[in-house]
Design a protein around this motif. Structure first.
Motif, PDB file in Angstrom:
ATOM      1  N   GLU A 375       1.028  -1.349   0.020  1.00  0.00           N
ATOM      2  CA  GLU A 375      -0.164  -0.397   0.088  1.00  0.00           C
ATOM      3  C   GLU A 375       0.749   1.185   0.286  1.00  0.00           C
ATOM      4  N   VAL A 376       1.615   1.356   0.853  1.00  0.00           N
ATOM      5  CA  VAL A 376       2.973   2.713   0.462  1.00  0.00           C
ATOM      6  C   VAL A 376       3.120   2.807  -0.561  1.00  0.00           C
ATOM      7  N   MET A 377       3.770   1.889  -1.046  1.00  0.00           N
ATOM      8  CA  MET A 377       4.590   1.882  -2.172  1.00  0.00           C
ATOM      9  C   MET A 377       3.570   2.361  -3.193  1.00  0.00           C
ATOM     10  N   ALA A 378       2.437   2.339  -3.281  1.00  0.00           N
ATOM     11  CA  ALA A 378       1.470   2.906  -4.069  1.00  0.00           C
ATOM     12  C   ALA A 378       1.045   4.484  -4.066  1.00  0.00           C
ATOM     13  N   ASN A 379       1.634   4.965  -2.685  1.00  0.00           N
ATOM     14  CA  ASN A 379       1.434   6.387  -2.026  1.00  0.00           C
ATOM     15  C   ASN A 379       1.988   6.130  -0.958  1.00  0.00           C
ATOM     16  N   PRO A 380       3.349   6.588  -1.516  1.00  0.00           N
ATOM     17  CA  PRO A 380       3.922   6.657   0.748  1.00  0.00           C
ATOM     18  C   PRO A 380       3.328   8.149   1.218  1.00  0.00           C
ATOM     19  N   ALA A 383      -0.251   7.601   2.601  1.00  0.00           N
ATOM     20  CA  ALA A 383      -0.478   6.538   3.677  1.00  0.00           C
ATOM     21  C   ALA A 383       0.073   6.938   4.682  1.00  0.00           C
ATOM     22  N   TRP A 384       1.445   8.734   4.619  1.00  0.00           N
ATOM     23  CA  TRP A 384       0.964   8.566   6.235  1.00  0.00           C
ATOM     24  C   TRP A 384       0.772   9.483   6.815  1.00  0.00           C
ATOM     25  N   MET A 385      -0.104  10.405   5.330  1.00  0.00           N
ATOM     26  CA  MET A 385      -0.825  11.722   5.635  1.00  0.00           C
ATOM     27  C   MET A 385      -1.775  11.221   6.473  1.00  0.00           C
ATOM     28  N   GLU A 386      -2.578   9.805   6.178  1.00  0.00           N
ATOM     29  CA  GLU A 386      -4.390   9.410   6.605  1.00  0.00           C
ATOM     30  C   GLU A 386      -4.011   8.685   8.031  1.00  0.00           C
ATOM     31  N   SER A 387      -2.152   8.201   8.600  1.00  0.00           N
ATOM     32  CA  SER A 387      -2.522   7.932   9.807  1.00  0.00           C
ATOM     33  C   SER A 387      -2.939   8.515  10.557  1.00  0.00           C
ATOM     34  N   PRO A 388      -3.868   8.480  11.698  1.00  0.00           N
ATOM     35  CA  PRO A 388      -4.192   9.293  12.673  1.00  0.00           C
ATOM     36  C   PRO A 388      -3.856   9.434  13.681  1.00  0.00           C
ATOM     37  N   ARG A 389      -2.235   8.975  13.580  1.00  0.00           N
ATOM     38  CA  ARG A 389      -1.422   9.644  14.536  1.00  0.00           C
ATOM     39  C   ARG A 389      -0.029  10.719  14.119  1.00  0.00           C
ATOM     40  N   ALA A 390      -0.371  10.440  12.833  1.00  0.00           N
ATOM     41  CA  ALA A 390       0.978  11.379  11.867  1.00  0.00           C
ATOM     42  C   ALA A 390       0.717  12.747  12.676  1.00  0.00           C
ATOM     43  N   HIS A 391      -0.779  13.599  13.026  1.00  0.00           N
ATOM     44  CA  HIS A 391       0.013  14.471  13.739  1.00  0.00           C
ATOM     45  C   HIS A 391       0.060  14.451  14.217  1.00  0.00           C
ATOM     46  N   GLY A 392       0.530  13.724  15.675  1.00  0.00           N
ATOM     47  CA  GLY A 392       1.427  13.806  16.679  1.00  0.00           C
ATOM     48  C   GLY A 392       2.978  14.042  17.088  1.00  0.00           C
ATOM     49  N   GLY A 393       3.150  14.899  16.235  1.00  0.00           N
ATOM     50  CA  GLY A 393       4.441  15.426  15.931  1.00  0.00           C
ATOM     51  C   GLY A 393       5.136  14.428  14.820  1.00  0.00           C
ATOM     52  N   LYS A 394       6.417  15.327  14.308  1.00  0.00           N
ATOM     53  CA  LYS A 394       7.181  15.505  13.538  1.00  0.00           C
ATOM     54  C   LYS A 394       8.416  13.772  13.339  1.00  0.00           C
ATOM     55  N   PHE A 395       8.246  13.253  12.921  1.00  0.00           N
ATOM     56  CA  PHE A 395       8.268  11.362  13.143  1.00  0.00           C
ATOM     57  C   PHE A 395      10.035  11.401  13.096  1.00  0.00           C
ATOM     58  N   GLY A 396      10.406  11.124  14.296  1.00  0.00           N
ATOM     59  CA  GLY A 396      11.893  11.380  14.505  1.00  0.00           C
ATOM     60  C   GLY A 396      12.039  12.423  15.359  1.00  0.00           C
ATOM     61  N   GLU A 397      11.241  13.031  15.648  1.00  0.00           N
ATOM     62  CA  GLU A 397      11.636  14.375  16.163  1.00  0.00           C
ATOM     63  C   GLU A 397      12.608  14.454  17.691  1.00  0.00           C
ATOM     64  N   GLY A 398      13.155  15.247  17.586  1.00  0.00           N
ATOM     65  CA  GLY A 398      13.996  15.544  18.511  1.00  0.00           C
ATOM     66  C   GLY A 398      14.762  13.677  19.054  1.00  0.00           C
ATOM     67  N   SER A 399      14.879  13.439  18.161  1.00  0.00           N
ATOM     68  CA  SER A 399      15.518  12.021  18.101  1.00  0.00           C
ATOM     69  C   SER A 399      16.346  11.481  17.572  1.00  0.00           C
ATOM     70  N   THR A 400      16.181  11.294  16.060  1.00  0.00           N
ATOM     71  CA  THR A 400      17.524  10.317  15.109  1.00  0.00           C
ATOM     72  C   THR A 400      18.359  11.445  14.981  1.00  0.00           C
ATOM     73  N   ALA A 401      18.297  13.002  15.198  1.00  0.00           N
ATOM     74  CA  ALA A 401      19.423  13.842  14.810  1.00  0.00           C
ATOM     75  C   ALA A 401      20.486  13.072  16.124  1.00  0.00           C
ATOM     76  N   ARG A 402      20.398  13.276  17.035  1.00  0.00           N
ATOM     77  CA  ARG A 402      21.036  12.489  18.159  1.00  0.00           C
ATOM     78  C   ARG A 402      22.416  11.596  17.804  1.00  0.00           C
ATOM     79  N   TRP A 403      21.864  11.116  17.180  1.00  0.00           N
ATOM     80  CA  TRP A 403      22.665   9.361  16.502  1.00  0.00           C
ATOM     81  C   TRP A 403      23.375   9.826  15.059  1.00  0.00           C
ATOM     82  N   SER A 404      22.804  11.025  14.784  1.00  0.00           N
ATOM     83  CA  SER A 404      23.981  10.858  13.381  1.00  0.00           C
ATOM     84  C   SER A 404      24.581  12.441  13.334  1.00  0.00           C
TER      85      SER A 404
END
Length: 404
Positions: A375-380, A383-404
């Motif tokens: 489903e994602v590869m048909a329209n990634p 699929a992300w925007m339709e998630s009911p939790r997608a608006h709870g914060g930017k994905f990886g916010e305050g996290s991934t950048a700490r390790w990269s």
């Protein structure tokens, strides 16, 4: 007192740990696979157990029945240290591996000895040499002591995806540590034994070759304990977190010459949880456990990889419980869209920006992955925007950048 603890608990050693190790380790994170996965997920998730998590290289089978029973039997004794139990576990490992107990140090997982080895043997004048993409944890330890991190691309990335050992040896004239994860995390690919022998034989005399065998039980590749038996400048790491399904229980060990392990002792050790040591002992005594679980993982991995290839996607030649999947699109977008469908994969390695790492879950989890991925590869993006939790914060916010 158990013999394997005597070296760590001496009057002089105790005060060295208390005065030196606490200061040295304070503020230095021991980075684990679980921490990196959690950082990738970010704060937006709420319930960390919600959805399908195939992003931490965990074993969904958990501890074997014998280990579970052993842990339950220890609960009434939880008020005691039971100092002999760690010694019993080390003696059992030594017997099974043909080693002396003095060559083994037990820890709560293998992340601590990994970090301590890098802290002990790298410095501003002695860099860390590591494969790329490779397990990131050693980099943070090296950076914390001002050591350079020299990333060497894997050889033949679209084929065997092995460590390029000649390039790793040529990367620095005086490396403190050359790190080899075999099978490699995140690709799941194995480096030929002859190549590892070449590194051990040709590394500078003061360089420690750190061989991380966290995933070794999942493949048929030759083991590396013989380097320790031969007295080489090698430290081998093992963990019960992967095949044995004890990631949350926390048990592992380092193997090396006593003089090398003493350098790790500087950073301190503690009594291990009696539930973890009892589970480890019980697991080691199950003669068919490794082969049985290796077949289970291999079967699920093979089915998933075959399906992906049928869909036209490339995957690394994994012999482990993870592999890299080339999505042909920016990997982070796919990762985010999959999270929008409550299927969590990851992470992204900058060297391979269109790839995401897939951990091998249960057959049911991997079927859920297939559906979501299709489903994602048909329209990634949708699929992300339709998630009911997608608006709870930017994905990886305050996290991934700490390790990269």
């Amino acid at each position: 007192m158990p013999s394997n603890l005597k070296a760590a608990i001496t009057r002089r050693g105790f005060f060295r740990f208390a005065a030196g190790a606490s200061a040295a380790v304070a503020g230095l994170p021991v980075v684990t696979e679980g921490m990196l996965a959690h950082a990738q997920r970010g704060r937006r998730l709420g319930d960390p157990n919600h959805g399908v998590h195939i992003d931490s290289n965990e074993n969904p089978l958990g501890p074997c029945d014998a280990a579970r029973q052993a842990m339950m039997s220890m609960v009434p004794m939880g008020g005691r240290y039971l100092m002999n139990q760690e010694s019993d576990m080390v003696e059992l490992i030594a017997k099974q591996e043909g080693l002396d107990a003095k060559n083994i140090r037990a820890y709560a997982g293998s992340s601590e000895p990994l970090a301590y080895t890098v802290l002990a043997f790298t410095s501003p004048s002695k860099p860390l040499v590591i494969a790329d993409p490779g397990y990131e944890a050693p980099m943070f330890s090296a950076q914390s002591v001002g050591a350079a991190v020299l990333k060497v691309p894997l050889s033949d990335p679209h084929g065997a995806a092995a460590h390029d050992v000649k390039a790793m040896l040529a990367a620095a004239s005086n490396p403190g540590v050359i790190y080899i994860c075999n099978p490699n995390n995140p690709t799941g690919s194995c480096t030929p034994r002859a190549d590892i022998e070449h590194v051990v034989a040709n590394a500078p005399k003061d360089t420690v070759v750190l061989i991380d065998e966290a995933y070794i039980h999942l493949c048929d590749a030759p083991r590396s304990m013989d380097f320790v038996k031969e007295g080489k400048n090698v430290i081998v790491l093992r963990t019960f977190s992967k095949l044995y399904g004890m990631a949350g229980v926390r048990m592992g060990f380092a193997v090396g010459r006593p003089d090398l392990l003493e350098k790790l002792d500087y950073f301190g050790r503690n009594f291990l949880p009696i539930t973890a040591t009892s589970a480890a002992i019980a697991s080691l005594k199950q003669a068919d456990l490794v082969d049985t679980r290796k077949k289970i993982t291999a079967g699920t991995r093979a089915d998933t990889m075959a399906w992906l290839k049928q869909q036209g996607y490339a995957v690394t030649p994994s012999e482990s419980n993870c592999f890299m999947l080339d999505t042909k699109r920016p990997g982070k977008e796919v990762l985010m869209a999959m999270a929008g469908k409550d299927v969590f994969v990851g992470r992204i390695w900058p060297a391979w920006p269109t790839n995401v790492r897939i951990s091998v879950g249960t057959p049911e989890e991997m079927m859920t992955f297939r559906k979501a991925f299709t489903e994602v590869m048909a329209n990634p993006a949708t699929a992300w925007m339709e998630s009911p939790r997608a608006h709870g914060g930017k994905f990886g916010e305050g996290s991934t950048a700490r390790w990269s």
